[in-house]
Design a protein around this motif. Sequence first.
Motif, PDB file in Angstrom:
ATOM      1  N   ARG A  49     -13.760 -34.613 -43.561  1.00 13.27           N
ATOM      2  CA  ARG A  49     -13.506 -33.242 -43.349  1.00 13.27           C
ATOM      3  C   ARG A  49     -13.877 -32.906 -41.876  1.00 13.27           C
ATOM      4  N   ASP A  50     -14.666 -33.660 -41.018  1.00  8.52           N
ATOM      5  CA  ASP A  50     -15.245 -32.909 -39.802  1.00  8.52           C
ATOM      6  C   ASP A  50     -14.398 -33.462 -38.547  1.00  8.52           C
ATOM      7  N   ARG A  51     -13.145 -34.001 -38.849  1.00  5.52           N
ATOM      8  CA  ARG A  51     -12.188 -34.814 -37.797  1.00  5.52           C
ATOM      9  C   ARG A  51     -11.511 -33.620 -37.416  1.00  5.52           C
ATOM     10  N   LEU A  52     -10.182 -33.251 -38.227  1.00  2.11           N
ATOM     11  CA  LEU A  52      -8.958 -32.331 -37.884  1.00  2.11           C
ATOM     12  C   LEU A  52      -9.238 -30.978 -38.105  1.00  2.11           C
ATOM     13  N   PRO A  53      -8.939 -30.163 -37.283  1.00  2.04           N
ATOM     14  CA  PRO A  53      -9.112 -28.833 -37.513  1.00  2.04           C
ATOM     15  C   PRO A  53      -8.095 -28.098 -38.539  1.00  2.04           C
ATOM     16  N   ARG A  54      -8.638 -27.039 -39.046  1.00  2.46           N
ATOM     17  CA  ARG A  54      -7.948 -26.601 -40.012  1.00  2.46           C
ATOM     18  C   ARG A  54      -6.537 -26.280 -39.838  1.00  2.46           C
ATOM     19  N   GLY A  55      -5.558 -26.654 -40.463  1.00  2.00           N
ATOM     20  CA  GLY A  55      -4.144 -26.256 -40.173  1.00  2.00           C
ATOM     21  C   GLY A  55      -3.419 -27.517 -39.779  1.00  2.00           C
ATOM     22  N   SER A  56      -4.104 -28.626 -39.208  1.00  2.00           N
ATOM     23  CA  SER A  56      -3.494 -29.769 -38.518  1.00  2.00           C
ATOM     24  C   SER A  56      -3.291 -31.028 -39.252  1.00  2.00           C
ATOM     25  N   ARG A  57      -3.696 -30.887 -40.542  1.00  2.00           N
ATOM     26  CA  ARG A  57      -3.592 -31.971 -41.430  1.00  2.00           C
ATOM     27  C   ARG A  57      -2.169 -32.335 -41.594  1.00  2.00           C
ATOM     28  N   ALA A  58      -1.582 -31.391 -42.013  1.00  2.00           N
ATOM     29  CA  ALA A  58       0.054 -31.646 -42.022  1.00  2.00           C
ATOM     30  C   ALA A  58       0.796 -32.023 -41.042  1.00  2.00           C
ATOM     31  N   GLU A  59       0.447 -31.809 -39.812  1.00  2.00           N
ATOM     32  CA  GLU A  59       1.049 -32.478 -38.688  1.00  2.00           C
ATOM     33  C   GLU A  59       0.522 -33.646 -38.630  1.00  2.00           C
ATOM     34  N   VAL A  68      -0.279 -35.849 -40.819  1.00  2.00           N
ATOM     35  CA  VAL A  68       0.287 -36.848 -41.725  1.00  2.00           C
ATOM     36  C   VAL A  68       1.666 -37.043 -41.277  1.00  2.00           C
ATOM     37  N   ARG A  69       2.480 -36.029 -40.504  1.00  2.00           N
ATOM     38  CA  ARG A  69       3.825 -36.356 -40.152  1.00  2.00           C
ATOM     39  C   ARG A  69       3.866 -37.410 -39.207  1.00  2.00           C
ATOM     40  N   ARG A  70       2.814 -37.153 -38.427  1.00  2.00           N
ATOM     41  CA  ARG A  70       2.809 -38.302 -37.033  1.00  2.00           C
ATOM     42  C   ARG A  70       2.485 -39.573 -37.766  1.00  2.00           C
ATOM     43  N   ALA A  71       1.675 -39.717 -38.748  1.00  2.00           N
ATOM     44  CA  ALA A  71       1.329 -40.919 -39.306  1.00  2.00           C
ATOM     45  C   ALA A  71       2.384 -41.639 -40.110  1.00  2.00           C
ATOM     46  N   ILE A  91       0.948 -42.071 -46.791  1.00  2.00           N
ATOM     47  CA  ILE A  91       1.148 -42.025 -45.540  1.00  2.00           C
ATOM     48  C   ILE A  91       3.026 -42.382 -45.211  1.00  2.00           C
ATOM     49  N   ARG A  92       3.297 -43.218 -46.379  1.00  2.00           N
ATOM     50  CA  ARG A  92       4.563 -43.694 -46.143  1.00  2.00           C
ATOM     51  C   ARG A  92       5.594 -42.414 -46.380  1.00  2.00           C
ATOM     52  N   PHE A  93       5.346 -41.896 -47.541  1.00  2.00           N
ATOM     53  CA  PHE A  93       6.178 -40.672 -47.531  1.00  2.00           C
ATOM     54  C   PHE A  93       5.833 -39.157 -47.160  1.00  2.00           C
ATOM     55  N   GLY A  94       4.820 -39.230 -46.434  1.00  2.05           N
ATOM     56  CA  GLY A  94       4.225 -38.030 -45.875  1.00  2.05           C
ATOM     57  C   GLY A  94       3.879 -36.980 -46.795  1.00  2.05           C
ATOM     58  N   LEU A  95       2.964 -37.343 -47.925  1.00  2.00           N
ATOM     59  CA  LEU A  95       2.823 -36.552 -49.045  1.00  2.00           C
ATOM     60  C   LEU A  95       1.570 -35.894 -48.794  1.00  2.00           C
ATOM     61  N   HIS A  96       1.371 -34.734 -47.702  1.00  2.00           N
ATOM     62  CA  HIS A  96       0.472 -34.168 -47.310  1.00  2.00           C
ATOM     63  C   HIS A  96      -0.190 -33.169 -48.503  1.00  2.00           C
ATOM     64  N   ARG A  97       0.693 -32.266 -49.247  1.00  2.00           N
ATOM     65  CA  ARG A  97      -0.164 -31.606 -50.303  1.00  2.00           C
ATOM     66  C   ARG A  97      -0.381 -32.586 -51.496  1.00  2.00           C
ATOM     67  N   THR A  98       0.177 -33.569 -51.826  1.00  2.00           N
ATOM     68  CA  THR A  98      -0.401 -34.481 -52.698  1.00  2.00           C
ATOM     69  C   THR A  98      -1.624 -35.236 -52.123  1.00  2.00           C
ATOM     70  N   PHE A  99      -1.806 -35.638 -51.119  1.00  2.00           N
ATOM     71  CA  PHE A  99      -3.182 -35.848 -50.300  1.00  2.00           C
ATOM     72  C   PHE A  99      -4.079 -35.044 -50.637  1.00  2.00           C
ATOM     73  N   GLN A 100      -3.874 -33.647 -50.376  1.00  2.00           N
ATOM     74  CA  GLN A 100      -4.858 -32.546 -50.741  1.00  2.00           C
ATOM     75  C   GLN A 100      -5.371 -32.491 -51.902  1.00  2.00           C
ATOM     76  N   ALA A 101      -4.351 -32.679 -52.869  1.00  2.00           N
ATOM     77  CA  ALA A 101      -4.496 -32.391 -54.262  1.00  2.00           C
ATOM     78  C   ALA A 101      -5.389 -33.571 -54.711  1.00  2.00           C
ATOM     79  N   LEU A 102      -5.139 -34.705 -54.075  1.00  2.00           N
ATOM     80  CA  LEU A 102      -5.728 -36.206 -54.843  1.00  2.00           C
ATOM     81  C   LEU A 102      -7.503 -35.822 -54.242  1.00  2.00           C
ATOM     82  N   ARG A 103      -7.475 -35.320 -53.098  1.00  2.00           N
ATOM     83  CA  ARG A 103      -8.726 -35.089 -52.497  1.00  2.00           C
ATOM     84  C   ARG A 103      -9.728 -34.159 -53.146  1.00  2.00           C
TER      85      ARG A 103
END
Length: 752
Positions: free
Chosen positions: A267-277, A279-282, A307-319
């Motif tokens: 939680r303490d690494r990436l600024p708010r709103g930057s996680r989607a970006e 995931v895309r870079r990853a 990471i492979r499919f860039g599922l940012h929202r899925t990642f957030q939902a799973l978290r």
Amino acid sequence: MPRFSVIVPAYKVQAYLPQCLDSVLSQSCSDLELIAVDDRSPDACGAIIDEYAARDARVKAVHLPENQGLGRARNAGVAEATGDYLVFLDSDDTLTPDALRAVADRIKETGEPDVLVFDYARTYWDGGTVRNQLAAHLTEEGPAPFRLEDRPGLLRVLMVAWNKAYRREFVAEHGFTFPPGYYEDTPWTFPVLMAAGSIATLDRVCVHYRQRRQGNILRTTSRRHFDVFDQYDRVFAYVAQRPGLARWRPELFRRMIDHYLVILGRRDRLPRGSRAEFVRRARAHYRAHRVPGTRVPPRSRPRHALIRFGLHRTFQALRLASAVRRRTLKSTLKLTRSLRAAALRLHYRVQRCLPLRSDRAVFAARGGRGHGGDPGALEQAFRTHAPHLRTAWVVRPEHRHTVPQGRRGLCPGTAAYWTALARSKYLVNDGDFGRGLRKRRGQVLVQTRRGTPLKHMGLDLQERPAAARDTDFEELLRDVDRWDYVLSGNRHSTLTWERVLPGRYTVLEYGHPRNDVLQQATAADVTRLRGSLGIPEGSVAILYAPTYRDHLRTQRPPLDLERVLNRLGPRFVILARPHPERGGCLGRGPRIIDVSEHPSVEALCLASDALLTDYSSLMFDYAVLDRPVVVHTEDLDVYEAARGTYFDLRAFPPGPVAATEDEVIDIFAGGHWRGARSAQARASFRERFCPYDDGHAAERVVRHVVLGETEGRPEPVPPAAREPVPSAAASARPPLATVPQPSGPLPVTEGR
């Protein structure tokens, strides 16, 4: 040319830098240069470095004209280095005592490898210490040195620069440098391990990795965490330029994706709103660096798919789902524990209404950590002299193997445990049974304590906050009110217990039951015990047992055992026994036998030829054997100020007293440890503190407490008339003769 160049870059760490530098300069291996690099720090780091350079010629001060970051500051240090090996140390971390000596010995032992990987432990601001969980990869078993393909698991160990020593010529030959950036360790450590022609490991904690409460740059919320992508590009570019390293691409790919997932999951690494970006870079890196056919462990496949499919929202939902699951599980466990505790309290209350069983006895020692001590000796005496009694032993599951066969084991906190406490007539412990105990009319509680008190105990600790810590004195006195009998080995103990643990109990000044075996053992027992411990025949075995320092958060060995043995010669070995509260290892070496996990300290006493201690109450028990005791009192003034002692060991010692490590060495090397004056001091000590330890203490207790024989008991054998089994060294006295010494009072160095 020094053996080591220790490079310490510093930036905004003025509070931690002195401790870091001191940990280097105080190493027992002094063949080093310390290159401290001031990375244009805005605080006092530069001044601190200059002060150390002025005091110690081994310190080189390097001041950079502008802030360049950790990687380039390290490069500046490497440019100044002249040592055989490079060691990097972050300025808020510390080297452990004797770390460089252990590194130097392992380097020599393994033929000067290109890289030596050693272990570390995380140290937290609250005093906790946790060793690296992947320490198994650093085992010293098997051939050494080796290449990375022989032990690829090393790539799973934390990829940092400071848990390794690097041969400087190897680094220069390959032109390794640190790049700029936030994750500069990544493109350094992977290429170094892959390029190394020879690698060795050292299974020893050499660095304490400080986990700061605040201020750790990798735990700062920032877009600078995106730098990790550039650093892995550098790693794969390095591999692409060297076709021979292509076989490492699958493992590097897995490590890369795992690293990205760690950053995403914090939680303490990436600024708010930057996680989607992120995931895309990853995802782009996943596609760019994946090797077709790369196998991913089944447990990691779902996370890698995110990471492979860039599922940012899925990642957030799973978290979110995972967080809800953890909270639900935590609440369920808490409710389950509460219900279980309530059921056990009800069960205990019901059992207390049932008749007391006069033929049952429950024993416990060391908080359930196995069979032994005074309760263990008393249990055997109960079974011998009162065979109509049925005994049970309170023991935690992990220590169940220490309980002799035929004894019933009771796991603390179970229904059977509370049934036994409610229905058994006799309860014997060297600690307490917990707040839940309600002593019934007719029950007999025997408190054995844990030896003769040298340091302050009980109510005397009210004036010693460092030693008392979280002691609840009101609860302590409520526990004292449950006692019927307290065992004592001498008049000093009796007077102390009655004052610091005031109650209505009866003191049985009969001796310590656990010491009976020290009087009853035979020469065959000594031979068998020495063989089981691996003590070489003809050796002098010193049992080293220092006590716990309540005033120190980090417990460090008071003596450098390897240095002591090197000075004493090959005939000496040391049985290293740390205090149970300290744990860990007191030293390593071919003649240092770690007996920290041995279940019986009495067996260690019998197997040894002398005791070396500081303020441990073990000295009172060891004196029963009439074997030499050497006392090391280097920090006695500090110990007395923090904990307090009931008498001055220097004025009434059980043997020679050493104020320094060199004096310890001189006492053993010169034979004073078992000379005439040592024996004279020991005899006086035994007369005062061991008047009843004649091998029948447990029997006397049983006859009084169980059989009601309060009068007509035979007098104990006086210490001078006893004949305890001699040590192996005493039996081999002619070839190990000591230097003759004059008789008279045992001297104590002035000012100790």
